[in-house]
Design a protein around this motif. Structure first.
Motif, PDB file in Angstrom:
ATOM      1  N   PHE A 122       2.417   9.388  -2.333  1.00 17.72           N
ATOM      2  CA  PHE A 122       1.676   9.332  -3.599  1.00 17.72           C
ATOM      3  C   PHE A 122       0.875  10.610  -3.761  1.00 17.72           C
ATOM      4  O   PHE A 122       0.704  11.370  -2.809  1.00 17.72           O
ATOM      5  CB  PHE A 122       0.773   8.090  -3.664  1.00 17.72           C
ATOM      6  N   GLY A 148     -17.397  13.530  -1.250  1.00 19.47           N
ATOM      7  CA  GLY A 148     -16.164  13.731  -2.025  1.00 19.47           C
ATOM      8  C   GLY A 148     -15.425  12.421  -2.186  1.00 19.47           C
ATOM      9  O   GLY A 148     -15.859  11.373  -1.697  1.00 19.47           O
ATOM     10  N   ARG A 192     -20.054  12.491   3.746  1.00 24.08           N
ATOM     11  CA  ARG A 192     -19.436  12.785   5.044  1.00 24.08           C
ATOM     12  C   ARG A 192     -20.511  13.017   6.103  1.00 24.08           C
ATOM     13  O   ARG A 192     -21.610  13.519   5.778  1.00 24.08           O
ATOM     14  CB  ARG A 192     -18.561  14.035   4.968  1.00 24.08           C
ATOM     15  N   GLU A 205      -6.751   9.379   8.197  1.00 23.27           N
ATOM     16  CA  GLU A 205      -7.001   8.048   7.616  1.00 23.27           C
ATOM     17  C   GLU A 205      -6.319   6.980   8.476  1.00 23.27           C
ATOM     18  O   GLU A 205      -5.443   6.266   8.015  1.00 23.27           O
ATOM     19  CB  GLU A 205      -6.474   7.991   6.180  1.00 23.27           C
ATOM     20  N   GLN A 224      -2.057  12.512   5.263  1.00 21.82           N
ATOM     21  CA  GLN A 224      -2.461  11.257   4.594  1.00 21.82           C
ATOM     22  C   GLN A 224      -3.494  11.549   3.519  1.00 21.82           C
ATOM     23  O   GLN A 224      -3.799  10.703   2.688  1.00 21.82           O
ATOM     24  CB  GLN A 224      -3.105  10.310   5.607  1.00 21.82           C
ATOM     25  N   GLY A 238     -11.247   6.126  -3.558  1.00 21.41           N
ATOM     26  CA  GLY A 238     -12.024   5.898  -2.346  1.00 21.41           C
ATOM     27  C   GLY A 238     -12.810   7.170  -2.071  1.00 21.41           C
ATOM     28  O   GLY A 238     -12.270   8.266  -2.216  1.00 21.41           O
ATOM     29  N   GLY A 239     -14.074   7.020  -1.704  1.00 19.73           N
ATOM     30  CA  GLY A 239     -14.858   8.227  -1.439  1.00 19.73           C
ATOM     31  C   GLY A 239     -16.062   7.926  -0.587  1.00 19.73           C
ATOM     32  O   GLY A 239     -16.371   6.761  -0.317  1.00 19.73           O
ATOM     33  N   ILE A 258       3.278  -0.042  -9.613  1.00 21.29           N
ATOM     34  CA  ILE A 258       3.048   1.383  -9.406  1.00 21.29           C
ATOM     35  C   ILE A 258       4.356   2.185  -9.350  1.00 21.29           C
ATOM     36  O   ILE A 258       4.359   3.380  -9.620  1.00 21.29           O
ATOM     37  CB  ILE A 258       2.222   1.550  -8.103  1.00 21.29           C
ATOM     38  N   ARG A 273       1.771   7.934   3.485  1.00 20.80           N
ATOM     39  CA  ARG A 273       1.315   6.840   4.355  1.00 20.80           C
ATOM     40  C   ARG A 273       2.518   5.956   4.648  1.00 20.80           C
ATOM     41  O   ARG A 273       3.136   5.437   3.708  1.00 20.80           O
ATOM     42  CB  ARG A 273       0.230   6.000   3.675  1.00 20.80           C
ATOM     43  N   ARG A 279       1.057  -2.069  -5.408  1.00 19.55           N
ATOM     44  CA  ARG A 279       0.067  -0.991  -5.414  1.00 19.55           C
ATOM     45  C   ARG A 279       0.339   0.089  -4.381  1.00 19.55           C
ATOM     46  O   ARG A 279      -0.424   1.044  -4.281  1.00 19.55           O
ATOM     47  CB  ARG A 279      -1.322  -1.567  -5.140  1.00 19.55           C
ATOM     48  N   HIS A 280       1.375  -0.076  -3.572  1.00 17.83           N
ATOM     49  CA  HIS A 280       1.588   0.862  -2.468  1.00 17.83           C
ATOM     50  C   HIS A 280       2.866   1.670  -2.585  1.00 17.83           C
ATOM     51  O   HIS A 280       3.943   1.126  -2.797  1.00 17.83           O
ATOM     52  CB  HIS A 280       1.601   0.114  -1.132  1.00 17.83           C
TER      53      HIS A 280
END
Ligand code: 4AD
Ligand code: MG
Length: 440
Positions: free
Chosen positions: A224, A407, A370, A167, A187, A366-367, A425, A211, A219-220
């Motif tokens: 995680f 996915g 592929r 990522e 990641q 997120g998806g 978060i 990350r 939010r980070h």
């Protein structure tokens, strides 16, 4: 010999009229002449224990007097239904066994600053709101895994120490790895879970991901937890359909099973009740139009040029226009990961989507579909400046029985923040890791 309790507070109703022994910690204590009221918590709940001088030995009354906040003890007594008691039951105490008397507890029933609380995170997690949040987190994890298991998915564990990026290369944590050079903390488990998908058809991985985000936002996190399902033969639309069923099932289960915790957090549950499929879908291009029209509605929200990524204020604005989670699909490929399948109608956009939670909680999933063509995948790896040799095993998945597949990844902490209704978060994980925090 055992110190274990004979009953737990959450199921105390089954013991009405019986003598039980509870084991736990003192939340609060008040003395009124011949009466001492002890609020005891055992991890499952809180109950009031009433010590009446005339009913107990001198030693038991003295023990009750000695107890301080967070002292550990075992309390034996008779369970009595009392409509006025929170929880509906009280304990009429017969005996107290002190395990440890705690010195003055650092967290007092008053306002503490968040930095102080974060510094005492190991103790803060005992307090009722943190307890409720972490219970909801645990429920979300259980709901997510059990739902996928019931749908025929196989859990497939992926490595954390990895030889290459998945990522982007700007947020990797690196560590020396013996004679083999550098290892990177994963990641995402996605690349490996794709190998599992080619073996099992429907799989998911679940674990910590890392990350090195230099962003200090609400939010980070730098560490995680992510759950990542992957399905063979699933196309982009199948992927979105799976996501909305998955998210809705998790939310409905939390509503059913963690109603008390949601109440402790004073969470308005109406927006959660609405969280049933179908979820609205807009394209990235439509999102840009909405932002251009309404950007003044949200502070810090500015119009975007095509090709720019949405920031937190843009996500907040888009989400505010819908009453349930909304998919933003078909982002420009250039701002997304190398492995995403291009839209055959419009190759400059990817068959991907971000799922934005309502009420300003931002992206929770997120998806994408592929790339399944080996030549295209190899070209994309080169275009992203990555070393093709590192990805030979990943390209192999497209050489031997390649199939279209899709996915997604849901961040557990983002999902918890939204469902529990918690602004930041950092309170959704027992020990958050952030740019400026690694202790405790
Ligand atoms: O959108 P992301 O980066 O997608 C992936 O990693 C894909 N490989 C997933 C997949 O398709 N299997 O991250 C997915 C989710 C985000 O939507 C967000 O919920 C969470 O992971 N996330 C973070 N959560 C907390 N702190 C961070 N720094 C996060 N970065 C991503
Ligand atoms: Mg994302």
């Amino acid at each position: 010999m055992s110190l274990l309790p004979t009953a737990t507070i959450s199921t105390i109703a089954h013991h009405n009229g019986e003598i039980v022994t509870l084991a736990g910690w003192v939340v609060h204590k008040t003395e009124k002449g011949k009466l001492i009221f002890i609020r005891l918590r055992d991890g499952s709940g809180v109950i009031q224990c009433v010590v009446f001088r005339n009913n107990v030995t001198e030693a038991t009354f003295a023990a009750a007097q000695q107890l301080t906040i967070e002292s550990s003890c075992r309390i034996t007594g008779a369970v009595r239904a009392d409509a006025r008691a929170p929880g509906g039951f009280e304990l009429d105490v017969n005996a107290i066994e002190i395990i440890q008397i705690a010195p003055e507890y650092p967290i007092q029933p008053k306002e503490h600053g968040v930095e102080f609380l974060m510094e005492h995170r190991h103790l803060w997690i005992r307090s009722s709101k943190q307890h409720a949040l972490l219970r909801i987190r645990a429920e979300i994890i259980a709901a997510a895994q059990e739902w996928l298991n019931d749908q025929g998915f196989v859990r497939f564990d992926t490595p954390i120490l990895t030889p290459c990026a998945a990522e982007g290369t700007t947020n990797l944590f690196a560590t020396p790895y013996f004679d083999l050079g550098t290892a990177y903390l994963g990641q995402t488990g996605q690349l490996y879970v794709e190998a599992g998908m080619m073996s099992f058809g429907k799989v998911y991985c679940f674990g910590p991901t890392f990350r090195a985000e230099k962003s200090k936002t609400r939010r980070h996190l730098t560490e995680f937890w992510m759950i990542e399902p992957e399905v063979a033969f699933a196309l982009h639309d199948d992927n979105l359909a799976l996501q909305e069923r998955f998210v809705s099932a998790i939310v409905q289960r939390v509503l059913e099973r963690r109603a008390d915790d949601l109440a402790t957090l004073e969470r308005d549950t109406k927006p959660l009740e609405r969280c049933v499929p179908p979820f609205p879908r807009i394209t990235y291009d439509e999102a840009l139009k909405l932002i251009a029209e309404r950007h003044t509605d949200v502070e810090g929200c500015t119009p975007l040029e095509w090709g720019e990524d949405l920031g937190a204020p843009h996500e907040t604005l888009i989400a505010s226009l819908f009453d349930r989670p909304v998919f933003v699909e078909r982002f420009p490929s250039a701002i997304k990961a190398f492995y995403m399948e291009p839209d055959p109608q419009r190759p400059e956009v990817a068959l991907c989507a971000d799922l934005l939670a309502p009420e300003g909680y931002g992206e929770i999933i997120g998806g994408s579909q592929r790339i399944h063509d080996p030549a295209l995948l190899e070209r994309r790896i080169r275009e992203y400046g990555l070393n093709v040799d590192d990805y030979q095993w990943y390209i192999d998945l497209r050489r031997y029985g390649s199939v279209p597949h899709s996915g997604f990844g849901m961040g557990i902490e983002r999902a918890t923040a939204w469902i529990a209704g918690t602004h930041h978060i950092r309170e959704t994980i027992p020990f958050p890791r952030m740019l400026y925090r690694m202790y405790p």
